[in-house]
Structure formats: structure tokens, C-alpha cells
Enzyme design. Structure first.
Site, PDB file in Angstrom:
ATOM      1  CB  CYS A 252      29.420  49.547 -24.896  1.00 21.72           C
ATOM      2  SG  CYS A 252      31.191  49.527 -24.557  1.00 21.72           S
ATOM      3  CB  SER A 253      29.042  52.356 -20.865  1.00 18.29           C
ATOM      4  OG  SER A 253      29.151  53.401 -19.926  1.00 18.29           O
TER       5      SER A 253
ATOM      6  NE  ARG B 234      28.201  46.902 -22.533  1.00 12.15           N
ATOM      7  CZ  ARG B 234      27.270  47.551 -21.837  1.00 12.15           C
ATOM      8  NH1 ARG B 234      26.024  47.096 -21.845  1.00 12.15           N
ATOM      9  NH2 ARG B 234      27.567  48.637 -21.157  1.00 12.15           N
TER      10      ARG B 234
END
Length: 337
Positions: free
Chosen positions: A267-268, A273
Site C-alpha cells: 500500500c503506502s 492495508r
């Protein structure tokens, strides 16, 4: 060459990419009508175990106090060993998207330094094992930065990953989440790795699928890599639809079936997530393989032993419980009674 809308031709479609090795090809964007959901796969799930797990999860989802207690216990859990000496080295600091999300020394992905553009073996990524310590099931990693894209493709190549699961947009609320690590069209060169975007399949509003050719220019070997990009999962939040994520997961696993290489998930930060998706996938996979005992909290602790902060919020943990409950319920309905 579009897969049909119900996905039956998808694996055959993946295999057909060899055609593109021999012929000139052009990126194509394909809109695929999302006519129906992916059905749960054939399962060896133990029926009594399924009912026990379903009862456990429904109880936690209905009983706020129990969920709060479980989450507090998970927040108090400390991984051991938890050294991040390599990731904290000043020479590696600029390769970390966030200074407080670092891979543990014992589970970090180690690049071959001789093949690295900067002569380093470091990338902010962690191997996540399930049962087999020799073969990681996942690689949890941050969204690449502009100067770590070559490292990312080196990792994908060296780890043998042929499936990438991307769970963030490039930017959210004006903040960079992930640098685009693939060409918008045609091909780009990232150190010794040439990446060619073959096609982009827009399956529905929630996700799309991209196919890449990855070529190692040192060895002239080529591979196909599939990226599944989920578009509607906000940072620190949860998807609005459990069904959409479960459909997405089934499509990922359909293309991955029968392979032994790790799925790269990001994700980031490679935790919130990424951790939620990994937890849901790991638990459902264990159940469909016939596991007699499933402990969701213990499974999350096992994942957190390998990367910090996996599943970052109580809402994400609750979503994971609900997603597993929904999938188990669907599998039980499909089993002969």
C-alpha cells in the site's frame, strides 16, 4: 485479447502473453463488464471448523467489549526479535517512506548488492511466512519512492514474484502514497530491468489488472508479472464493500494458483492495508486447506512477528473478521450439507 467477463479464460489469457515476446505489441486498455462476482473456490474446509470460526467471529463483531479487549491485547503484543538496525542505518534512511515503519533485520528482504543500482542490499520490504519457513507466502513492502523503483523491480525479479497486489492510489488527499513504478505506456528501463506495460484491464470501479513484461537485460530472461490494483481502500480506513475485496482476492488467487513464489503486497507504508489483506488471505487459505483450528488474533501476531504494525487500526481488524466471516459463510453455503 480480452479475457471474458466472467474470468474463465483468465489463466489461459495469462499464458498467451508469450505471443508478445515474439511480436511487436502495443499497450491496450480494456474495459471489462463486471457481470457477476467471482465464486468461492472449491474448498476442503472442515464444516465443523467453519461453523466454529463463524460463531467466534460473529460473536466478536456483535460484542464490542470482546473486540475491544482483543484489540488491546494485540496492541500490547511485542515482536521478538525486533531489531531494525539495518533499516535504521543512515545510509538506508532515504529509502524508507516513513521513518517509523521499518523492516525487522531477521525478516527483511535482502537484495543482491552486486546487482543493485546503488550497490545496496536494502529495501523496505519484509518476507511473510505462513507455515513453511523456507518459502515466504508474501512480501509486504512500502509503495516505491521515485529513487527506489529500480530496487522494487530487482526485488520482484530476485524473489520470483509474478503477482503484485497494490492497495493504494498514487496520491490520496494530496499526499503521495506510491510513486508510479510502471510505464504509462510502452516500456521504461529501471536500472537493468525493462518493464513493458502490455495491457490494463478495468474490471470494475473497485479494481483493475495490469500485465507487464519484465526483462532482465543482464541475462535477457523475460517474465510476465500481473499487478492487481485495488482503487477504493482509503489510507487508515477500510473498503466500503467487503464483497468487492473478496472478489478481488479471488481474482488474485485465480491467477496465482499452483505457484510457489511469494505474492508482493503493498500500500503506502506496507502495514495497514497490506497487513489487513495479508491477514484475510492467510486465514481463508488456511481454512480452505482444511485447518482444524484457526486463531485470528494469533495469526495476526504471527504476521506482526515478521513486519511491524501489520493491521494498523481496530477498524481494519474488525473488517478482516467480517471479511473472513463472509467468505466462510459463502463456502459453507456452497458445500454439500
Amino acid at each position: 485479447m480480452a479475457a471474458n467477463s466472467d474470468g474463465k479464460d483468465y489463466n489461459a489469457y495469462l499464458d498467451s502473453w508469450n505471443y508478445y515476446k515474439l511480436h511487436g505489441f502495443k499497450t491496450e486498455t480494456i474495459f471489462i463488464p463486471h457481470s457477476r462476482s467471482e465464486e468461492p473456490v472449491t474448498s476442503n474446509m472442515d464444516i465443523s471448523t467453519g461453523h466454529i470460526v463463524l460463531s467466534y467471529m460473529e460473536d466478536h463483531l456483535k460484542n464490542k467489549d470482546r473486540l475491544d479487549q482483543e484489540w488491546e491485547a494485540l496492541c500490547a503484543y511485542e515482536a521478538d526479535p525486533a531489531s531494525t538496525k539495518v533499516a535504521s542505518d543512515p545510509a538506508n534512511a532515504r529509502k524508507n517512506r516513513y521513518s517509523d515503519i521499518l523492516p525487522y533485520d531477521h525478516s527483511r528482504v535482502v537484495l543482491i548488492s552486486a546487482a543493485n543500482v546503488s550497490g545496496s542490499d536494502y529495501i523496505n520490504a519484509s518476507t511473510i511466512m505462513d507455515h513453511d519457513p523456507r518459502n515466504p507466502a508474501y512480501i509486504a513492502t512500502q509503495g516505491p519512492l521515485p529513487h527506489t523503483v529500480a530496487d522494487f523491480w530487482q526485488m520482484i525479479w530476485e524473489q520470483g514474484s509474478v503477482v503484485i497486489v497494490m492497495l493504494s492510489k498514487m496520491t490520496e488527499n494530496g499526499e503521495a502514497m506510491c510513486h508510479r513504478y510502471w510505464p504509462e505506456e510502452g516500456s521504461d528501463l529501471y536500472h537493468i530491468y525493462e518493464v513493458h506495460l502490455v495491457s490494463e484491464h478495468i474490471w470494475c470501479d473497485d479494481y483493475l489488472v495490469r500485465s507487464f513484461y519484465l526483462k532482465n537485460l543482464q541475462t535477457n530472461e523475460t517474465r510476465t508479472v500481473t499487478q492487481f490494483h485495488f482503487l477504493t481502500w482509503p489510507d487508515l480506513g477500510v473498503p466500503s464493500s467487503i464483497k468487492a475485496l473478496l472478489d478481488f482476492r479471488r481474482k488474485v488467487n485465480k491467477s496465482y494458483r499452483g505457484r510457489s513464489c511469494p505474492i508482493a503486497v503493498h500500500c503506502s507504508d506496507g502495514c495497514g492495508r497490506t497487513g489487513t489483506y495479508t491477514l484475510v488471505d492467510m486465514v481463508i487459505n488456511r481454512m480452505t486447506k482444511g485447518a482444524k483450528e484457526i486463531d485470528i488474533a494469533a495469526t495476526l501476531e504471527h504476521i506482526r512477528d515478521q513486519r511491524m504494525n501489520m493491521v494498523k487500526t481496530k477498524e481494519q481488524f474488525q473488517f478482516a473478521l467480517a471479511a473472513v466471516a463472509e467468505e466462510v459463510n459463502a463456502i459453507l453455503k456452497a458445500l454439500p450439507q
